[in-house]
Design a protein around this motif. Structure first.
Motif, PDB file in Angstrom:
ATOM      1  N   TYR A 306       0.839  -1.208   0.000  1.00  0.00           N
ATOM      2  CA  TYR A 306       0.000   0.000   0.000  1.00  0.00           C
ATOM      3  C   TYR A 306       0.877   1.263   0.000  1.00  0.00           C
ATOM      4  CZ  TYR A 306      -3.066   3.638   1.902  1.00  0.00           C
ATOM      5  OH  TYR A 306      -3.748   4.811   2.122  1.00  0.00           O
ATOM      6  N   TYR A 307       1.894   1.270   0.848  1.00  0.00           N
ATOM      7  CA  TYR A 307       2.743   2.455   0.983  1.00  0.00           C
ATOM      8  C   TYR A 307       3.571   2.672  -0.274  1.00  0.00           C
ATOM      9  CZ  TYR A 307       1.173   1.575   5.627  1.00  0.00           C
ATOM     10  OH  TYR A 307       0.351   1.332   6.686  1.00  0.00           O
ATOM     11  N   ILE A 308       3.924   1.558  -0.890  1.00  0.00           N
ATOM     12  CA  ILE A 308       4.726   1.649  -2.105  1.00  0.00           C
ATOM     13  C   ILE A 308       3.840   2.165  -3.243  1.00  0.00           C
ATOM     14  CG2 ILE A 308       6.091   0.298  -3.743  1.00  0.00           C
ATOM     15  CD1 ILE A 308       6.793  -1.570  -1.342  1.00  0.00           C
ATOM     16  N   GLU A 309       2.645   1.598  -3.351  1.00  0.00           N
ATOM     17  CA  GLU A 309       1.744   2.015  -4.431  1.00  0.00           C
ATOM     18  C   GLU A 309       1.297   3.472  -4.276  1.00  0.00           C
ATOM     19  OE1 GLU A 309      -1.265  -0.981  -4.168  1.00  0.00           O
ATOM     20  OE2 GLU A 309       0.121  -2.511  -4.922  1.00  0.00           O
ATOM     21  N   GLN A 310       1.070   3.888  -3.041  1.00  0.00           N
ATOM     22  CA  GLN A 310       0.662   5.269  -2.810  1.00  0.00           C
ATOM     23  C   GLN A 310       1.835   6.240  -2.978  1.00  0.00           C
ATOM     24  OE1 GLN A 310      -2.480   6.702  -1.640  1.00  0.00           O
ATOM     25  NE2 GLN A 310      -3.171   4.798  -2.553  1.00  0.00           N
ATOM     26  N   GLY A 311       3.031   5.702  -2.966  1.00  0.00           N
ATOM     27  CA  GLY A 311       4.198   6.544  -3.124  1.00  0.00           C
ATOM     28  C   GLY A 311       4.612   7.283  -1.867  1.00  0.00           C
ATOM     29  N   ASP A 359      -1.717   5.562  12.838  1.00  0.00           N
ATOM     30  CA  ASP A 359      -2.514   6.737  12.500  1.00  0.00           C
ATOM     31  C   ASP A 359      -2.002   7.289  11.172  1.00  0.00           C
ATOM     32  OD1 ASP A 359      -3.749   9.148  12.301  1.00  0.00           O
ATOM     33  OD2 ASP A 359      -3.010   9.959  14.210  1.00  0.00           O
ATOM     34  N   ILE A 360      -2.821   7.124  10.144  1.00  0.00           N
ATOM     35  CA  ILE A 360      -2.361   7.497   8.796  1.00  0.00           C
ATOM     36  C   ILE A 360      -2.153   9.011   8.691  1.00  0.00           C
ATOM     37  CG2 ILE A 360      -4.618   7.729   7.644  1.00  0.00           C
ATOM     38  CD1 ILE A 360      -2.322   5.606   5.828  1.00  0.00           C
ATOM     39  N   ALA A 361      -2.927   9.785   9.465  1.00  0.00           N
ATOM     40  CA  ALA A 361      -2.761  11.241   9.420  1.00  0.00           C
ATOM     41  C   ALA A 361      -1.390  11.615   9.984  1.00  0.00           C
ATOM     42  CB  ALA A 361      -3.858  11.918  10.223  1.00  0.00           C
ATOM     43  N   LYS A 362      -0.964  10.862  10.976  1.00  0.00           N
ATOM     44  CA  LYS A 362       0.352  11.105  11.579  1.00  0.00           C
ATOM     45  C   LYS A 362       1.455  10.745  10.567  1.00  0.00           C
ATOM     46  CE  LYS A 362       3.209  11.819  14.823  1.00  0.00           C
ATOM     47  NZ  LYS A 362       3.342  12.985  15.603  1.00  0.00           N
ATOM     48  N   LEU A 363       1.275   9.616   9.899  1.00  0.00           N
ATOM     49  CA  LEU A 363       2.242   9.235   8.866  1.00  0.00           C
ATOM     50  C   LEU A 363       2.329  10.354   7.828  1.00  0.00           C
ATOM     51  CD1 LEU A 363       4.021   7.368   7.081  1.00  0.00           C
ATOM     52  CD2 LEU A 363       1.929   6.326   6.229  1.00  0.00           C
ATOM     53  N   SER A 364       1.180  10.887   7.468  1.00  0.00           N
ATOM     54  CA  SER A 364       1.135  11.936   6.469  1.00  0.00           C
ATOM     55  C   SER A 364       1.911  13.176   6.951  1.00  0.00           C
ATOM     56  CB  SER A 364      -0.341  12.255   6.214  1.00  0.00           C
ATOM     57  OG  SER A 364      -0.463  13.195   5.235  1.00  0.00           O
ATOM     58  N   ASP A 365       1.735  13.560   8.192  1.00  0.00           N
ATOM     59  CA  ASP A 365       2.471  14.711   8.732  1.00  0.00           C
ATOM     60  C   ASP A 365       3.970  14.454   8.747  1.00  0.00           C
ATOM     61  OD1 ASP A 365       0.222  16.126   9.151  1.00  0.00           O
ATOM     62  OD2 ASP A 365       0.120  15.781  11.326  1.00  0.00           O
ATOM     63  N   VAL A 366       4.320  13.262   9.208  1.00  0.00           N
ATOM     64  CA  VAL A 366       5.750  12.914   9.261  1.00  0.00           C
ATOM     65  C   VAL A 366       6.321  12.986   7.851  1.00  0.00           C
ATOM     66  CG1 VAL A 366       7.338  10.971   9.631  1.00  0.00           C
ATOM     67  CG2 VAL A 366       5.582  11.480  11.339  1.00  0.00           C
ATOM     68  N   SER A 367       5.569  12.451   6.912  1.00  0.00           N
ATOM     69  CA  SER A 367       6.058  12.383   5.547  1.00  0.00           C
ATOM     70  C   SER A 367       6.164  13.763   4.906  1.00  0.00           C
ATOM     71  CB  SER A 367       5.136  11.486   4.716  1.00  0.00           C
ATOM     72  OG  SER A 367       5.728  11.238   3.485  1.00  0.00           O
ATOM     73  N   LYS A 368       5.191  14.633   5.187  1.00  0.00           N
ATOM     74  CA  LYS A 368       5.260  15.993   4.627  1.00  0.00           C
ATOM     75  C   LYS A 368       6.538  16.689   5.088  1.00  0.00           C
ATOM     76  CE  LYS A 368       0.404  16.854   3.854  1.00  0.00           C
ATOM     77  NZ  LYS A 368      -0.862  17.358   4.384  1.00  0.00           N
ATOM     78  N   VAL A 370       9.339  15.153   5.945  1.00  0.00           N
ATOM     79  CA  VAL A 370      10.474  14.506   5.276  1.00  0.00           C
ATOM     80  C   VAL A 370      10.599  15.029   3.847  1.00  0.00           C
ATOM     81  CG1 VAL A 370      11.304  12.301   4.362  1.00  0.00           C
ATOM     82  CG2 VAL A 370      10.424  12.419   6.698  1.00  0.00           C
ATOM     83  N   VAL A 371       9.472  15.082   3.132  1.00  0.00           N
ATOM     84  CA  VAL A 371       9.519  15.514   1.729  1.00  0.00           C
ATOM     85  C   VAL A 371       9.911  16.990   1.643  1.00  0.00           C
ATOM     86  CG1 VAL A 371       8.187  15.788  -0.399  1.00  0.00           C
ATOM     87  CG2 VAL A 371       7.847  13.755   1.007  1.00  0.00           C
ATOM     88  N   SER A 372       9.452  17.779   2.615  1.00  0.00           N
ATOM     89  CA  SER A 372       9.778  19.213   2.547  1.00  0.00           C
ATOM     90  C   SER A 372      11.287  19.448   2.651  1.00  0.00           C
ATOM     91  CB  SER A 372       9.038  19.986   3.638  1.00  0.00           C
ATOM     92  OG  SER A 372       9.663  19.783   4.889  1.00  0.00           O
ATOM     93  N   ASP A 421       3.369  20.376   1.502  1.00  0.00           N
ATOM     94  CA  ASP A 421       2.125  19.959   0.844  1.00  0.00           C
ATOM     95  C   ASP A 421       2.134  18.492   0.430  1.00  0.00           C
ATOM     96  OD1 ASP A 421       0.835  22.770   0.230  1.00  0.00           O
ATOM     97  OD2 ASP A 421       2.947  22.882  -0.323  1.00  0.00           O
ATOM     98  N   ILE A 422       3.325  17.939   0.231  1.00  0.00           N
ATOM     99  CA  ILE A 422       3.373  16.598  -0.373  1.00  0.00           C
ATOM    100  C   ILE A 422       3.706  15.549   0.686  1.00  0.00           C
ATOM    101  CG2 ILE A 422       4.514  15.159  -2.113  1.00  0.00           C
ATOM    102  CD1 ILE A 422       5.251  17.803  -3.555  1.00  0.00           C
ATOM    103  N   ALA A 423       2.798  14.605   0.842  1.00  0.00           N
ATOM    104  CA  ALA A 423       3.050  13.496   1.774  1.00  0.00           C
ATOM    105  C   ALA A 423       3.466  12.255   1.008  1.00  0.00           C
ATOM    106  CB  ALA A 423       1.811  13.202   2.601  1.00  0.00           C
TER     107      ALA A 423
END
Ligand code: GLU
Length: 553
Positions: A306-311, A359-368, A370-372, A421-423
């Motif tokens: 899932y994480y790989i496909e979602q990028g 918590d996917i929202a937390k993953l999203s924050d962490v990832s934003k 990292v990407v930033s 902006d990008i997770a």
């Protein structure tokens, strides 16, 4: 004793090696003091659950943070569960997250290291050697109970607290050599059972590195060591393999904790020193105010694919796993913004006893975050790689002009306060869609004081003054100049002091231009966007917006 030797020979006449042979073949590892030997030992089902990746991540981090060894062993003794190509899928899944074994199985039927073979199906002779030795010592025996007899036993134990083959139920425990020989000559099938030395009031104690001190009743069951085809059970293989591969810390799911008394007894009976146990609680998910395990059936995010496909960048997933593993990680990260994750002093003892909450929202924050921190080239490379596999449309947009694409990705990046902006790479297409005519979706909705009438006035003037060779200051001063001409003020404070005196302020004017060019009220730096859109598109979109607002005003 002689009887036992005779029995061992009868049962395992194919075995000519001894435990000592293997002890010598796989000597204690020559490692620095404190170095840990950890492993990941998947069954080849082909499905990598996020929880498995997490457990593996813990095992890997424990080994690596001590300059130890991390290896992969494949537990393929249950042929029914084996799936073709599964190992490659799993290893690929691990390598995405930087988990590359030092030793063990490194590909389909490919292994390295001197403590192998690392496929359990190739270790039959080893298990049988130790099984033979247990029989010789009177610590194991063949059991001829049929499936029907076992079923009968199960049924009669329904209301008993101790189940399984023990005490009176262990029908073959005291069978004489002659009787055994007769049954074997008769071709009856048998399993090899442990002659458990446990007693009903005996206790088993151990110190789990996550769960702490544990006390449980001692094992009294004569558990199966070898199945009727000579293949070991998980319990027996675990004891033999983790001993001979010199594992120091067994990191595994806590569903195994109830079997720990069996395992500790096996280590003792076999004369092995037991490893340290690190039982990892399952990843939990909140649901209807309660908690449940992250489920393969119910949750798409239970699959690592899932994480790989979602990028989601692997760096983000790793950071997120560390936040799940050690709650002090986030504080450390705030203090050590640019340090590599491997520098974090990971401590297995700080892990959650009851299970970390996903918590996917937390993953999203962490990832934003990292990407930033990535530069545009890195975002381009990783997301292009992803797009080629999962989003052809995005890949083709990238390919139209890769330098322009990188410049787009660089807007509001590589500075002190990059946008977040990008997770995940699948966010990008939407994020940059207005930069390409193919994906631009006009939307003329305005906000604040901006309305259609003001928009017509602003855009008509802007169309005349916009000049793509302007620098940012000149560009902005033109917008400010334009404000007065349309009854707005370039000064927000001035507007606030007397809102009645103006049609709006510079923010409203910018919104009108932003919406015309991008279809959105919120975007990164408008100057950079304008410059990268280019003269032709800018003019075209302004005309289109003027036409729209004229019709509706
Ligand atoms: N093959 C076992 C499983 O997949 C591994 C348990 C262990 O790590 O010992 O559950």
């Amino acid at each position: 004793m002689e009887e036992n030797k005779k029995l061992a020979q009868l049962l395992f006449d194919n075995i000519d090696k001894t435990p000592e042979y293997y002890e010598e073949l796989f000597p204690k590892r020559d490692l620095k003091e404190g170095a840990k030997v950890c492993r990941f030992s998947p069954s080849p089902t082909g499905f990598l659950h996020f929880g498995n990746l997490f457990t593996c991540f813990v095992s890997y981090s424990l080994a690596k943070s001590s300059n130890g060894v991390f290896y992969v062993r494949v537990e393929d003794t249950d042929q029914k569960r084996s799936v073709e190509g599964a190992i490659e899928v799993m290893l690929k899944g691990l390598s995405v997250y930087g988990i590359v074994p030092d030793e063990g199985v490194i590909g389909d039927r490919e292994e390295k290291g001197s403590y192998g073979p690392y496929y359990q199906s190739d270790r039959k002779e080893i298990y049988q050697t130790f099984a033979k030795s247990l029989v010789e010592q009177g610590l194991a025996y063949p059991c001829f109970m049929t499936p029907e007899e076992l079923e009968e036993c199960r049924a009669s134990q329904e209301n008993e607290s101790i189940k399984g083959i023990w005490g009176q139920y262990a029908k073959c425990r005291e069978m004489s050599f002659d009787k055994i020989k007769e049954r074997i000559d008769n071709g009856d099938s048998w399993t090899l059972r442990l002659k458990s030395p446990g007693t009903l009031d005996g206790k088993c104690y151990f110190d789990d590195m996550i769960k702490g001190k544990i006390e449980m009743p001692e094992n009294v069951q004569d558990i199966v060591l070898l199945k009727s085809d000579g293949i070991p059970t998980y319990h027996f293989a675990h004891a033999i393999d983790d001993h001979l591969m010199r594992t120091t810390h067994v990191v595994r799911g806590d569903e195994w904790i109830s079997s720990a008394p069996i395992h500790l007894q096996l280590f003792k009976v076999l004369g092995f020193r037991a490893p340290k146990y690190v039982h990892v609680a399952p990843i939990m998910k909140e649901e209807n105010g309660g908690k449940r395990k992250l489920s393969k059936r119910k949750d798409p995010e239970a699959a690592v694919t899932y994480y790989i496909e979602q990028g989601y960048p692997s760096e983000s997933v790793n950071e997120y796993m560390m936040t799940l593993a050690n709650s002090n990680f986030e504080d450390w990260r705030r203090m050590n913004k640019d340090e590599a994750l491997s520098k974090f002093p990971f401590n297995v003892k700080k892990m959650s006893v009851s299970g970390a909450l996903f918590d996917i929202a937390k993953l999203s924050d962490v990832s934003k975050n990292v990407v930033s921190k990535m530069n545009a080239q890195k975002v381009f490379d990783l997301s292009y790689e992803w797009a080629k596999e999962y989003d052809n449309e995005l890949a083709s947009l990238y390919e139209k002009d890769t330098e322009r694409t990188k410049a787009i990705l660089n807007i509001d990046r590589e500075n002190k306060k990059p946008r977040k902006d990008i997770a995940k790479w699948s966010d990008i297409k939407d994020y940059i869609s207005y930069m390409f005519d193919e994906t631009f979706e006009p939307c003329f909705e305005l906000s604040g004081n901006a309305n259609a009438a003001l928009a017509v006035d602003v855009l008509k003037k802007y169309k005349d003054v916009v000049n793509l060779s302007d620098d940012k200051d000149t560009w902005f001063s033109r917008i400010k100049d334009l404000c007065a001409e349309v009854g707005c003020t370039p000064n927000v404070k001035e507007y606030k002091a007397d809102p009645e005196a103006f049609r709006g302020h510079v923010g409203d004017v910018s919104t009108i231009i932003r919406v015309a060019l991008t279809g959105r009220v919120n975007t990164p730096d408008l100057f950079s966007i304008t410059a990268l859109l280019g003269e032709e598109i800018v003019q075209k979109r302004i005309d289109m917006a003027i036409k729209h607002y004229e019709e509706v005003k």
